[in-house]
Design a protein around this motif. Structure first.
Motif, short mmCIF file in Angstrom:
data_model
loop_
_atom_site.label_atom_id
_atom_site.label_comp_id
_atom_site.label_asym_id
_atom_site.label_seq_id
_atom_site.Cartn_x
_atom_site.Cartn_y
_atom_site.Cartn_z
N GLU A 100 0.83 -1.19 0.00
CA GLU A 100 0.00 0.00 0.00
C GLU A 100 0.86 1.24 0.00
O GLU A 100 0.39 2.35 -0.20
CB GLU A 100 -0.91 0.01 1.24
CG GLU A 100 -1.93 -1.11 1.24
CD GLU A 100 -2.65 -1.25 2.57
OE1 GLU A 100 -2.23 -0.60 3.57
OE2 GLU A 100 -3.63 -2.00 2.62
N MET A 101 2.15 1.04 0.30
CA MET A 101 3.11 2.13 0.31
C MET A 101 4.40 1.58 -0.28
O MET A 101 4.70 0.39 -0.14
CB MET A 101 3.36 2.61 1.74
CG MET A 101 4.33 3.74 1.76
SD MET A 101 4.78 4.44 3.36
CE MET A 101 3.78 3.69 4.55
N HIS A 102 5.14 2.44 -0.95
CA HIS A 102 6.36 2.00 -1.61
C HIS A 102 7.53 2.84 -1.12
O HIS A 102 7.37 4.01 -0.80
CB HIS A 102 6.23 2.12 -3.13
CG HIS A 102 5.01 1.46 -3.66
ND1 HIS A 102 4.87 0.10 -3.71
CD2 HIS A 102 3.84 1.95 -4.15
CE1 HIS A 102 3.68 -0.22 -4.21
NE2 HIS A 102 3.03 0.90 -4.48
N SER A 103 8.69 2.22 -1.10
CA SER A 103 9.88 2.97 -0.70
C SER A 103 10.21 3.98 -1.78
O SER A 103 9.84 3.84 -2.94
CB SER A 103 11.05 2.01 -0.48
OG SER A 103 11.51 1.52 -1.72
N SER A 104 10.93 5.01 -1.39
CA SER A 104 11.29 6.04 -2.34
C SER A 104 12.14 5.47 -3.46
O SER A 104 12.04 5.90 -4.61
CB SER A 104 12.02 7.19 -1.64
OG SER A 104 13.20 6.72 -1.02
N GLY A 105 12.95 4.47 -3.17
CA GLY A 105 13.77 3.82 -4.20
C GLY A 105 12.91 3.13 -5.25
O GLY A 105 13.20 3.21 -6.45
N GLU A 106 11.87 2.43 -4.79
CA GLU A 106 10.96 1.76 -5.73
C GLU A 106 10.25 2.77 -6.61
O GLU A 106 10.15 2.59 -7.83
CB GLU A 106 9.91 0.94 -4.96
CG GLU A 106 10.46 -0.26 -4.24
CD GLU A 106 9.43 -0.90 -3.31
OE1 GLU A 106 9.55 -2.11 -3.09
OE2 GLU A 106 8.51 -0.20 -2.81
N VAL A 107 9.74 3.83 -5.99
CA VAL A 107 9.02 4.86 -6.75
C VAL A 107 9.96 5.53 -7.75
O VAL A 107 9.60 5.73 -8.91
CB VAL A 107 8.39 5.91 -5.80
CG1 VAL A 107 7.80 7.07 -6.59
CG2 VAL A 107 7.34 5.26 -4.91
N GLU A 108 11.15 5.82 -7.31
CA GLU A 108 12.13 6.46 -8.20
C GLU A 108 12.44 5.58 -9.41
O GLU A 108 12.46 6.05 -10.54
CB GLU A 108 13.42 6.76 -7.42
CG GLU A 108 14.48 7.45 -8.24
CD GLU A 108 15.75 7.73 -7.45
OE1 GLU A 108 16.66 8.34 -8.05
OE2 GLU A 108 15.84 7.35 -6.27
N GLU A 109 12.64 4.29 -9.17
CA GLU A 109 12.95 3.36 -10.26
C GLU A 109 11.80 3.29 -11.27
O GLU A 109 12.00 3.39 -12.48
CB GLU A 109 13.26 1.98 -9.70
CG GLU A 109 13.64 0.97 -10.76
CD GLU A 109 13.94 -0.41 -10.18
OE1 GLU A 109 13.92 -1.37 -10.97
OE2 GLU A 109 14.18 -0.52 -8.97
N VAL A 110 10.57 3.12 -10.77
CA VAL A 110 9.41 3.02 -11.66
C VAL A 110 9.21 4.32 -12.42
O VAL A 110 8.97 4.31 -13.64
CB VAL A 110 8.15 2.63 -10.86
CG1 VAL A 110 6.89 2.79 -11.70
CG2 VAL A 110 8.26 1.21 -10.34
N MET A 111 9.30 5.45 -11.71
CA MET A 111 9.10 6.74 -12.37
C MET A 111 10.19 7.01 -13.40
O MET A 111 9.91 7.54 -14.48
CB MET A 111 9.03 7.87 -11.34
CG MET A 111 7.82 7.80 -10.43
SD MET A 111 6.24 7.69 -11.32
CE MET A 111 6.19 9.24 -12.15
N ASN A 112 11.42 6.65 -13.09
CA ASN A 112 12.51 6.84 -14.07
C ASN A 112 12.24 6.01 -15.33
O ASN A 112 12.43 6.50 -16.45
CB ASN A 112 13.86 6.46 -13.47
CG ASN A 112 14.42 7.53 -12.57
OD1 ASN A 112 14.03 8.70 -12.66
ND2 ASN A 112 15.34 7.16 -11.71
N ASN A 113 11.79 4.77 -15.15
CA ASN A 113 11.48 3.92 -16.31
C ASN A 113 10.34 4.52 -17.13
O ASN A 113 10.42 4.57 -18.36
CB ASN A 113 11.12 2.50 -15.87
CG ASN A 113 12.31 1.74 -15.36
OD1 ASN A 113 13.45 2.07 -15.67
ND2 ASN A 113 12.07 0.72 -14.56
#
Length: 181
Positions: A100-113
């Motif tokens: 339900e919540m994601h780490s900033s690293g996960e969000v950064e990776e997905v958003m960068n992709n």
């Protein structure tokens, strides 16, 4: 814990050690015992942690004009803050486990992709559209072709898929196992 094991864990020191720690004479340490500020566990023997704690409380009461109730209230408040922080941390960890919540690293990776794909799609528009626009002079047709390709690129940004944040299938299984069990 029983009284014997508490005594085994206690650091026992002499009057001289306490006097040196508090920068006072051994006589003054004995006076503090008589005044009830600190306690001995035997003749000339003190539980170091208990003695230091009680002397600090004594100093706080004298220098800050606090009552013992004020200190107790302060300690209770600190304990409450600590428990509140532990609860908030547990809620965050649970939300992360449930995805339900994601780490900033996960969000950064997905958003960068997503942004890299969008950028590539936008940069490809001229080469994709060029064959359709060769020898065309009608502004409405050119506008329609360009608009169609820009909208396709923008649609990629609007397609949120929670599975993009899951590293692999095992993560999904673990979350389901936790939810079931």
């Amino acid at each position: 814990m029983n009284a014997k094991s508490e005594m085994d864990d206690a650091v026992v020191v002499s009057t001289v050690v306490i006097a040196k720690m508090f920068n006072m004479t051994p006589r003054r340490v004995r006076q503090l015992v008589e005044e009830g500020v600190v306690d001995r566990i035997g003749h000339g023997r003190f539980n170091l942690i208990d003695t230091v704690s009680k002397y600090i409380t004594f100093l706080k009461l004298n220098t800050e004009s606090l009552t013992e109730g004020d200190i107790t209230e302060s300690l209770d408040y600190e304990k409450w803050l600590h428990e509140k922080a532990k609860r908030e941390k547990a809620e965050i960890e649970l939300a992360h486990i449930k995805k339900e919540m994601h780490s900033s690293g996960e969000v950064e990776e997905v958003m960068n992709n997503m942004m890299m794909n969008f950028r590539q799609r936008m940069l490809a528009i001229p080469s994709v559209c060029a064959p359709f626009l060769v020898n065309r002079t009608e502004p409405k047709y050119i506008e329609t072709i360009l608009e169609q390709n820009v909208n396709e690129a923008l649609n990629e940004l609007s397609e949120y898929d929670p599975s993009m944040f899951v590293d692999d299938v095992e993560d999904i299984v673990e979350v389901e196992d936790i939810a079931d069990g």
